[in-house]
Design an enzyme around this catalytic site. Structure first.
Site, PDB file in Angstrom:
ATOM      1  N   ASP A   1       0.881  -1.159   0.000  1.00 40.54           N
ATOM      2  CA  ASP A   1       0.000   0.000   0.000  1.00 40.54           C
ATOM      3  C   ASP A   1       0.928   1.222   0.000  1.00 40.54           C
ATOM      4  O   ASP A   1       2.131   1.092   0.250  1.00 40.54           O
ATOM      5  CB  ASP A   1      -0.872  -0.049   1.267  1.00 40.54           C
ATOM      6  CG  ASP A   1      -1.725   1.189   1.442  1.00 40.54           C
ATOM      7  OD1 ASP A   1      -2.358   1.624   0.462  1.00 40.54           O
ATOM      8  OD2 ASP A   1      -1.750   1.734   2.564  1.00 40.54           O
TER       9      ASP A   1
ATOM     10  N   ASP B   1      -0.163   4.972   1.295  1.00 36.44           N
ATOM     11  CA  ASP B   1      -0.407   5.860   2.427  1.00 36.44           C
ATOM     12  C   ASP B   1      -0.225   5.143   3.758  1.00 36.44           C
ATOM     13  O   ASP B   1      -0.823   4.096   4.004  1.00 36.44           O
ATOM     14  CB  ASP B   1      -1.820   6.438   2.357  1.00 36.44           C
ATOM     15  CG  ASP B   1      -2.040   7.335   1.137  1.00 36.44           C
ATOM     16  OD1 ASP B   1      -1.057   7.749   0.504  1.00 36.44           O
ATOM     17  OD2 ASP B   1      -3.214   7.620   0.833  1.00 36.44           O
TER      18      ASP B   1
END
Length: 171
Positions: A15, A17
């Site tokens: 991922d 963020d």
């Protein structure tokens, strides 16, 4: 460092963020971004935009060890996320990038289709339990990343051990 014994993933997915960088690209930084001569990446207001410190070395090592590396992000700020990846000089590490809103199962189905790899050969690092819950149900090994720490060598080692141990999701 990757586990030296046991089963290893063929694809490692991250991922963005609060996993590779310590912010939400859609709310905490203000595009457009640029790289200064010093190499520092800044936003529209000249504020320094940083990734988690160990990330570049981790990406470089995983790539050099032959792992396929991918990004799966739900952000609606696709252009901005891709801009930061380019400015951080990370494009060379990612074979696949799926960056758009929606359930991450969609992202992983695209990885599966493009790579020919089953979910069981994928290891995913994310800071959101909803993604870990969804993907572990379809066979992806998912490692929860503490959003205050991000991806570190210790996190990678623990994730690879979890994969070797056959644990799909652990807290």
């Amino acid at each position: 460092m990757a586990s030296s014994t046991g089963r290893k993933p063929k694809m490692v997915v991250f991922d963005l963020d609060y996993t590779l960088w310590p912010f939400w690209v859609d709310t905490h930084v203000d595009p457009p971004f640029q790289k200064r001569k010093s190499g520092e990446v800044v936003d529209r207001h000249g504020r320094h935009v940083k990734h988690f410190p160990e990330v570049p070395k981790i990406l470089q090592r995983l790539k050099s060890e032959g792992f396929i590396i991918a990004v799966a992000s739900r952000t609606a700020c696709t252009k901005e996320a891709n801009s930061l990846i380019a400015l951080f000089d990370w494009d060379k590490y990612f074979t696949y990038k799926e960056i758009y809103p929606g359930c991450k199962i969609t992202h992983f189905n695209k990885f599966k289709s493009a790579s020919g790899l089953p979910f069981e050969d994928m290891l995913f690092f994310d800071d959101e339990y909803r993604n870990i819950r969804d993907l572990s149900k379809v066979g992806v090994t998912c490692y929860y990343v503490d959003e205050d720490i991000g991806v570190t060598e210790k996190v990678i080692a623990e994730g690879f051990q979890q994969f070797a141990d056959g644990i799909k999701a652990a807290r």
